[in-house]
Design an enzyme around this catalytic site. Structure first.
Site, mmCIF file in Angstrom:
data_model
loop_
_atom_site.group_PDB
_atom_site.id
_atom_site.type_symbol
_atom_site.label_atom_id
_atom_site.label_comp_id
_atom_site.label_asym_id
_atom_site.label_seq_id
_atom_site.Cartn_x
_atom_site.Cartn_y
_atom_site.Cartn_z
ATOM 1 N N ASN A 15 0.843 -1.213 0.000
ATOM 2 C CA ASN A 15 0.000 0.000 0.000
ATOM 3 C C ASN A 15 0.870 1.253 0.000
ATOM 4 O OD1 ASN A 15 -3.091 -0.413 0.264
ATOM 5 N ND2 ASN A 15 -2.200 -2.049 1.494
ATOM 6 N N MET A 92 1.114 -2.686 12.510
ATOM 7 C CA MET A 92 0.590 -3.729 13.394
ATOM 8 C C MET A 92 0.654 -3.339 14.873
ATOM 9 S SD MET A 92 -0.393 -5.708 11.102
ATOM 10 C CE MET A 92 -0.873 -7.181 11.982
ATOM 11 N N HIS A 111 -8.709 -1.587 5.802
ATOM 12 C CA HIS A 111 -8.988 -2.913 6.366
ATOM 13 C C HIS A 111 -9.512 -3.798 5.235
ATOM 14 C CE1 HIS A 111 -9.977 -5.782 9.525
ATOM 15 N NE2 HIS A 111 -11.109 -5.991 8.890
ATOM 16 N N GLU A 144 -11.211 4.760 18.797
ATOM 17 C CA GLU A 144 -10.735 3.834 19.850
ATOM 18 C C GLU A 144 -11.167 2.390 19.604
ATOM 19 O OE1 GLU A 144 -9.810 4.417 23.525
ATOM 20 O OE2 GLU A 144 -9.753 6.599 23.543
ATOM 21 N N VAL A 146 -11.590 -0.763 17.590
ATOM 22 C CA VAL A 146 -10.836 -1.235 16.430
ATOM 23 C C VAL A 146 -11.752 -1.501 15.229
ATOM 24 C CG1 VAL A 146 -9.350 -3.124 15.596
ATOM 25 C CG2 VAL A 146 -9.018 -2.199 17.890
ATOM 26 N N ASP A 147 -11.370 -0.967 14.067
ATOM 27 C CA ASP A 147 -12.075 -1.161 12.785
ATOM 28 C C ASP A 147 -13.522 -0.672 12.811
ATOM 29 O OD1 ASP A 147 -9.758 -2.368 11.779
ATOM 30 O OD2 ASP A 147 -10.406 -4.369 12.390
ATOM 31 N N GLU A 174 -5.279 -6.060 -4.488
ATOM 32 C CA GLU A 174 -5.289 -5.303 -5.758
ATOM 33 C C GLU A 174 -6.269 -4.141 -5.663
ATOM 34 O OE1 GLU A 174 -3.104 -5.728 -8.073
ATOM 35 O OE2 GLU A 174 -2.272 -7.513 -7.122
ATOM 36 N N ALA A 175 -7.416 -4.379 -5.016
ATOM 37 C CA ALA A 175 -8.404 -3.297 -4.844
ATOM 38 C C ALA A 175 -7.880 -2.235 -3.873
ATOM 39 C CB ALA A 175 -9.730 -3.881 -4.345
ATOM 40 N N GLU A 176 -7.196 -2.675 -2.814
ATOM 41 C CA GLU A 176 -6.623 -1.728 -1.833
ATOM 42 C C GLU A 176 -5.650 -0.764 -2.507
ATOM 43 O OE1 GLU A 176 -4.801 -3.501 1.670
ATOM 44 O OE2 GLU A 176 -6.165 -5.180 1.554
HETATM 45 C C1 GRF Z 1 -3.208 -4.933 3.910
HETATM 46 O O1 GRF Z 1 -3.928 -6.068 3.566
HETATM 47 C C2 GRF Z 1 -4.086 -3.991 4.702
HETATM 48 O O2 GRF Z 1 -5.417 -4.113 4.383
HETATM 49 C C3 GRF Z 1 -3.877 -4.468 6.107
HETATM 50 O O3 GRF Z 1 -2.533 -4.838 6.169
HETATM 51 C C4 GRF Z 1 -2.088 -5.216 4.873
HETATM 52 C C5 GRF Z 1 -0.859 -4.420 4.594
HETATM 53 O O4 GRF Z 1 -0.193 -4.847 3.441
HETATM 54 N N1 GRF Z 1 -4.253 -3.424 7.035
HETATM 55 P P1 GRF Z 1 1.029 -4.021 2.887
HETATM 56 O O5 GRF Z 1 2.073 -3.925 3.992
HETATM 57 O O6 GRF Z 1 0.546 -2.697 2.424
HETATM 58 O O7 GRF Z 1 1.579 -4.839 1.725
#
Ligand code: GRF
Length: 211
Positions: A15, A92, A111, A144, A146-147, A174-176
């Site tokens: 991303n 993370m 997400h 606060e 999560v998600d 791919e969509a992200e």
């Molecule tokens: C992605 O799937 C995102 O949705 C999730 O963590 C992943 C990160 O992937 N929050 P990258 O490090 O961008 O390859």
């Protein structure tokens, strides 16, 4: 017009790479001020270095550094760059309340599910277990819970009977890679408008928005 962002990663940074490409093509609109990682060996840091973007490492070692200290270190690192938005891209760490309120309505996350469905860990496997026909990804504001913050944008992908968690994850990714950069650009152009109301932030997305 134009926004300054920090991107926070912990891993491979796909991303991040897509966001850096979008920023390179829209230099007057989006500036990536720094890339922050809690892992000094995160592979994604290489994309930042290739693009000559400053990198910052803020580690959180269990036992040796408290969450409060981690928050202080994160704030100090980001304050130095005076960013408009903190963009979480595979970061993370669960952020503290103090951090979330300091950057209220200015922390974005992506997400890999169509929230509010399948919050938390392994959302792709959750989607397969629920036998849904469509899944996707969501860009939302971090709160606060999560998600659970206000949703900015979503993109859908089909789920096939033959899918494994890996094949579905790849299709969602791919969509992200289109949705996240497009959403950040939308904030920079005003196609996506955030405004503070008595009941929190309100999100307005121009109907012509496309990822
Ligand atoms: C992605 O799937 C995102 O949705 C999730 O963590 C992943 C990160 O992937 N929050 P990258 O490090 O961008 O390859």
């Amino acid at each position: 017009m134009g926004i300054k962002i920090a991107v926070c990663i912990s891993g491979r940074g796909r991303n991040l790479k897509a966001i850096l490409e979008m920023a390179k093509n829209n230099q007057a609109l989006v500036q990536v001020a720094c890339v922050l990682s809690d892992k000094p060996d995160a592979p994604g840091l290489a994309f930042a270095r290739e693009a000559s973007i400053p990198t910052v490492i803020v580690e959180r070692q269990k036992g040796s550094k408290t969450k409060a200290q981690f928050t202080t270190d994160l704030c100090r690192a980001l304050d130095a760059h005076k960013v408009d938005y903190v963009v979480l891209a595979g970061f993370m760490q669960v952020l503290s309340s103090k951090f979330i309120s300091k950057f209220e309505s200015r922390i974005l996350n992506i997400h890999p599910s169509l929230l509010p469905a399948f919050k938390g860990l392994h959302p792709q496997q959750q989607a397969l277990d629920a036998q849904v026909k469509t899944s996707g990804c969501t860009v939302h504001i971090v709160t606060e819970e999560v998600d659970a913050g206000p949703i900015l944008t979503q993109a859908t992908v089909p789920v096939f009977e033959t899918d494994s968690a890996e094949t579905l994850s790849q299709r969602i990714l791919e969509a992200e890679l289109k949705l996240y950069p497009a959403t950040i650009l939308g904030l920079a152009t005003g196609q996506i408008l955030l405004s503070q109301t008595d009941r929190g932030v309100s999100v307005m997305v121009n109907p012509s928005f496309k990822s």
